[in-house]
Scaffold this active site. Sequence first.
Site, short mmCIF file in Angstrom:
data_model
loop_
_atom_site.label_atom_id
_atom_site.label_comp_id
_atom_site.label_asym_id
_atom_site.label_seq_id
_atom_site.Cartn_x
_atom_site.Cartn_y
_atom_site.Cartn_z
N ASP A 196 7.91 -8.02 -4.32
CA ASP A 196 6.75 -8.21 -3.46
C ASP A 196 5.87 -9.34 -3.99
O ASP A 196 5.31 -9.24 -5.09
CB ASP A 196 5.93 -6.90 -3.38
CG ASP A 196 4.60 -7.11 -2.67
OD1 ASP A 196 4.54 -7.99 -1.79
OD2 ASP A 196 3.65 -6.39 -3.00
N SER A 210 -1.28 3.96 6.82
CA SER A 210 -0.30 4.16 5.75
C SER A 210 0.13 5.61 5.57
O SER A 210 1.08 5.87 4.82
CB SER A 210 -0.85 3.62 4.42
OG SER A 210 -0.96 2.21 4.48
#
Length: 619
Positions: free
Chosen positions: A349, A325
């Site tokens: 999401d 990430s």
Amino acid sequence: MAADTIKDHPGERRLVKIRVWLAVVAMILMTAGLVARMFYLQVQRYDELATQSEDNRIHLRTVPPIRGLIYDAKGRLLAENRPSYTLTIIRERVKNMDETLSELSELVDLDPDDIDDFKERVYKTRPFNSVPLKYRLNEEEIARVSVNHHRLPGVNVEAQLIRFYPERKTLAHAIGYVGRINDKELRKLDASLYSGTNIIGKTGVERYYESILLGKPGYQEVESNARGRILRVLKQVDPVPGTDLHLYLDLDLQKAAMEALKGKRGAVVALDPKTGGVLALASTPSYDTNSFVTGIGYKEFNSLRDNINRPLFNRATLGEYPPASTIKPFVAMAALDSETVKSDYRIFDRGYYQLPGDKHRYRNWKRTGDGWTDMVRAIARSNDTYFYDIAVKMGIDTIHDYMTRFQLGQRTGLDIASERPGLMPSRAWKRAARGRPWYPGETVISGIGQGYMLATPLQLATATAIIANRGGIVAPRLAKPGPGVAPKVPMGRIDKTPEDWETVIKGMREVVDNPRGTAHRRIGRKLKYTVAGKTGTAQVVGIPQDIKEEEAQVLEEFQKDHGLFIAFAPIENPQIALAVIIENDSSAAVGVARKVMDAWLLPRLGPLEKPALAKKGVL
């Protein structure tokens, strides 16, 4: 008187005369032989024998140069030369080498490795040059050799300067070390430059700057006796000492990084965003570089080489890890600059992402999802679903193009002996390397730094410095410009609008400041300066989506996820950019980064900042 007692005087005189004449003839013949021999040697072979005689009496002796010293940014010695007594042999003065070595073995504690190494080198050395047999003799060994010197022609105890690293393990992977020249190196070297010396830079800065650290040898024209002992110096040309190196490295920060990494397998690279100077380059576990200077024993070397923790491996420049990430801020910048999305683009999401027409779910790390998510929140929360989405919208070739602008997937050009390029995949790369097409699912996971992507901590630190500079590209550098070290060449900019940079930096700041940011609990409390950061967790082995968390915890240590963290601070005026990797520990990288940034920034807080911080109760 009886007749037989009367002497025959005439006969005796004749006998004496004969003997005298014979003696005279013998003397004449011998004298003639000597004269003839002298004529042959002194006249007919004069030129040849005069040269040989002069060579036996006078010869050239190489004088090695003093190797250049290495200093840190504050002028503290990192690599120096210390006097040491060395047992040496000049092979031309030794009648029987095996007998001499046998006698020396009774006087000095010689390791079989020393003898084997000596035998390999002695016949490859220039005539009349001394070859080291054993370094660092103690006083007792020196005394024993000196007492027996009369029966050991060609054997000497010489005072030499030996490389020494005062910090031992602290700078092993950055400074590197010198060692004995091996056969492979010997075939490539300029013999004139290395006559009289047996060492060469092997790793790190020592190897990269070998040509300027080495210097140039001098020579002495010396007169010696039949045993090889030097009687006087007839002529001398002084050697040219090597050039000293001054580094950007700060020893205090390096020690802080090594202390923060203590007991872990990992690396820290810290840069000055303004200059690109490497402030710290640490990799653990480490090793004592002094062990290699005069030749490390096979047993000790094997113990380092076979150590499962790989102390000889420089994780900072050679370790290639999935960036995970930590890639997200760079992917976000790529999406903004390529106009794939705008800064206010958001998604809902649900905890997963699906490609159109595909049932497979690419999950967010938070199974329940984050709901409505924009770019700033996606960076702060490290939302996988958001970056799956924008990665697919961009496509892998656009991602590849922008990531290389951030110096990812290629060597940074750091002035160190070894650096790996990492990997930034593309369609063309996969076709060439694997002979297969690129699949849409591979683009999805590229958005979160997984799949084929690999980066070194050095590359991640360099890319972070570019964000800190709002697009200014810096080339990382260990040595400051000076004699033998060329000034850095400006590398230009990544041209993006200021608003785009601030959007990404705001997200990175909330990683630390926002209570829901992924680094807040481990770094954001009582922070004395502003930080923009990004966490990352890189999978070492694939775990099926339906595996239970408690089952994942029983994985062997070397199968556990790696933890990464990139950051720069202070945000308003960046003074440090860094990348941290901790192998098989997903939670430690943030804490290591905090300790390193504290060590660098707290002593540099301005007089106006300290009272304000004290009022807040953080100082």
